[in-house]
Write an enzyme that holds these catalytic residues in place. Structure first.
Site, short mmCIF file in Angstrom:
data_model
loop_
_atom_site.label_atom_id
_atom_site.label_comp_id
_atom_site.label_asym_id
_atom_site.label_seq_id
_atom_site.Cartn_x
_atom_site.Cartn_y
_atom_site.Cartn_z
N GLY A 111 0.75 -1.24 0.00
CA GLY A 111 0.00 0.00 0.00
C GLY A 111 0.78 1.30 0.00
CE LYS A 119 5.76 0.76 -6.28
NZ LYS A 119 5.92 -0.33 -5.29
CG ASP A 174 -6.47 -13.36 -10.55
OD1 ASP A 174 -5.56 -12.56 -10.84
OD2 ASP A 174 -6.43 -14.58 -10.88
CB CYS A 228 11.34 -4.22 -7.09
SG CYS A 228 10.46 -5.64 -6.41
#
Length: 477
Positions: free
Chosen positions: A189, A191, A242, A311
C-alpha cells in the site's frame, strides 16, 4: 480484542498494529523471495552468486561500460533508510529532521555518515533518506533515537517508510485532480498511499478523484486498508480480486500495474536473495506479468496513461513483457519517453535486445535454439521479438543502485492512443501450461488465499462518484 469497522469488513485492532521497524517495503520484498524471514544480522549473509553475476554481466548494455565493479560493490552494501512525509505533516517533520536529527559527526565502519537529506528529485522535500539502514542504526548509539523516531512516526502515519525507487512510479503517472486511478496489485500500500496524497494535494475534501486499490490476497488487503486509512482521503475503494480477471466494466484515467516479480532489485535490502537467486523465478512469473499488463491495457481509457513496473533487473520480467504487449496491441498503445521527467533522477534506458542464461549454464538468443527438453519450459515471449529494435524499448527506464545509492527498479510508461478494436494485433496467444490437478484440500487453500467478492473499504463520503463503478460492485458481491 476491540474492533473497528472499515466498511465492508471488520478489522481487529491487532491487525492494524505493526512492528516498530517493519515497513511496507520490507513486506513487499520479503514476499518476492518466497522465504520466511530469518533472524540474521545485517552483515551475516554471503553476498555472492555466480549465476547472478554471470547473467547480468553478460547482458550487453545492462550496466554502462566500466561500471560493473561499482554496480556489484553497491549491491553488497545495505540499503539506506528512506521515507515519505505527507504534505499535512511537512513543516513539523522537516523542522525536527533539520534541528534535532541533523547529525554531523557520526562514524560507522571507518566512514563519516552525514545527516538525513531530502531526496533531490522528489518534489517539495517530501522524501528523505539516511545513509544507514535501520539494522545498522542499532549499532550506533548517536542515531538510535532517530531509528525509534522513524519507527514511531511510521506507525502513527506521520511518515511512510518506503524505498526511494518505489516512489518513482506514482510521480511518472502524472495524475491530475479529479482523475480515476486503478492500482492493480496494490498491497502493501505504500504506492497507493502516495497516489492518494497526490490526489488530495489541492482540494482534499471536494475533489472527485478516486483510487481503486486491488489486492488478490485477503490478508494483504487488510494491510492495504491500514495504509489508506492513514492518509485521511475518502476517495478510495479496496477490492479483493485477481488482477488478471478484473471486471472490464469501467475504464480508468491512470493505471499502476506494479506486478509481482522476482525482486532481485531489492537484493540490498534482502540479502537472502543472493543465496536463492535463479532464472527459474523470473520464468515462472512471466505469464502472470503478461496477463496483468494485458488486463491493464483493456481497463485504460483512450488517452490514459499506464505504468508497468517491477523491482526486478531481469529483462524477462521487464522489456520482454513490454515488447509482447506493444506487438499485441499495435496501433492501440505507445511507449512514452519520460526520461525528461524528474531530471535529477539518474535513469538508464531499457534494453532493445537481450539473451537468456539458462539452467544448463548456456546462453540462448532465440527460443528455437533451446534444447528440446527446455522449449516447453520457456515461453517464446521471454526472448526479444524479431522487431525488438523497432519498438523503442530504450524509452523504458531502469534504475541502477550504484547511480544514486538506491535499490533497483524498472518502469515503462504506456499511453493508450485509441480504443481497443480491430486495430489491435491478432497475434497468437501465448499457450498456457497444462494445469496440475489439485485435490480438495489444495482447492480450499487456494479459495482462502484469494477472495473475489470482498470489498474491504467503502467510503460513503464519496457517494456521488461511485455510480460509474457500481457495476463492478454488483458483479463482485
Amino acid at each position: 480484542v476491540s474492533t473497528q469497522s472499515t466498511g465492508g469488513l471488520i478489522m481487529t485492532e491487532s491487525t492494524s498494529k505493526k512492528r516498530h521497524l517493519e515497513t511496507d517495503e520490507e513486506e513487499e520484498s520479503n514476499r518476492a523471495t518466497k522465504k520466511p524471514k530469518q533472524s540474521h544480522d545485517w552483515k551475516d549473509y554471503f553476498r555472492s552468486n555466480k549465476d547472478f553475476e554471470t547473467f547480468y554481466q553478460g547482458l550487453e548494455g545492462f550496466v554502462p561500460v566500466g561500471e560493473w565493479d561499482q554496480f556489484l560493490k553497491t549491491l553488497k552494501q545495505s540499503l539506506p533508510t528512506s521515507f515519505r512525509i505527507p504534505r499535512r505533516n511537512r513543516e513539523a517533520i522537516i523542522a525536527k529532521l533539520k534541528n534535532e536529527y541533523h547529525f554531523k559527526d557520526v562514524e560507522f565502519e571507518g566512514r563519516i555518515i552525514g545527516p538525513p537529506q531530502p531526496v533531490p528529485w522528489y518534489p517539495d522535500e517530501l522524501a528523505w533518506s539516511y545513509p544507514l539502514s535501520l539494522q545498522q542504526m542499532r549499532f550506533v548509539d548517536k542515531v538510535k533515537a532517530f531509528k525509534y523516531f522513524i519507527g514511531g512516526q511510521n506507525n502513527e502515519g506521520n511518515i511512510t517508510c518506503q524505498e526511494v525507487v518505489s516512489m518513482v512510479p506514482p510521480l511518472l503517472l502524472d495524475i491530475k485532480p479529479g482523475q480515476h486511478v486503478l492500482d492493480m496489485c496494490a498491497a502493501p500500500g505504500s504506492k497507493t498511499a502516495q497516489i492518494l496524497e497526490i490526489l488530495a494535494k489541492d482540494n482534499p475534501i471536494e475533489t472527485n478523484g478516486l483510487v481503486i486499490a486491488n489486492e488478490c490476497v485477503k490478508k494483504r488487503a487488510f494491510t492495504l486498508s491500514h495504509q489508506c486509512k492513514k492518509i485521511g482521503y475518502p476517495g478510495y475503494l479496496i477490492t479483493c480480486h485477481d488482477g488478471k480477471t478484473f471486471p472490464e466494466l469501467y475504464q480508468f484515467d491512470r493505471i499502476l500495474c506494479d506486478v509481482p516479480c522476482s525482486g532481485d532489485g531489492t537484493i540490498r535490502k534482502n540479502p537472502q536473495i543472493w543465496e536463492n537467486w535463479g532464472i527459474g523465478r523470473s520464468l515462472g512469473l512471466h505469464k502472470t506479468q503478461m496477463l496483468l499488463l494485458e488486463k491493464g491495457i483493456k481497463l485504460l481509457k483512450p488517452g490514459g496513461r499506464l505504468i508497468y513496473s517491477t523491482c526486478s533487473f531481469n529483462p524477462i520480467e521487464n522489456e520482454a513483457i513490454v515488447a509482447y504487449t506493444l506487438n499485441k496491441f499495435k496501433g492501440v498503445i505507445e511507449l512514452i519517453d519520460v526520461h525528461d521527467m524528474l531530471p535529477e533522477l539518474i535513469k538508464n534506458p531499457g534494453l532493445s535486445t537481450w539473451k537468456i542464461y539458462d539452467k544448463d549454464k548456456q546462453w540462448y538468443t532465440k527460443h528455437e535454439d533451446l534444447p528440446s527438453s527446455r522449449k516447453s519450459s520457456l515461453y517464446p515471449t521471454a526472448f526479444p521479438p524479431p522487431n525488438s529494435m523497432d519498438l523503442k524499448l530504450t524509452r523504458c527506464i531502469r534504475i541502477l543502485p550504484h547511480k544514486q545509492d538506491t535499490g533497483g527498479f524498472f518502469i515503462a510508461v504506456l499511453k493508450k492512443t485509441s480504443p481497443l478494436g480491430e486495430t489491435s494485433s491478432k497475434e497468437e496467444e501465448v499457450p498456457l501450461k497444462k494445469k496440475k490437478k489439485i485435490n480438495q484440500k489444495q482447492s480450499e487453500k487456494i479459495k482462502n488465499k484469494t477472495n473475489d467478492v470482498s470489498l474491504v473499504t467503502y467510503c460513503a463520503e464519496m457517494e456521488p462518484i461511485w455510480k460509474p463503478i457500481k457495476k463492478i460492485e454488483s458483479i463482485m458481491v
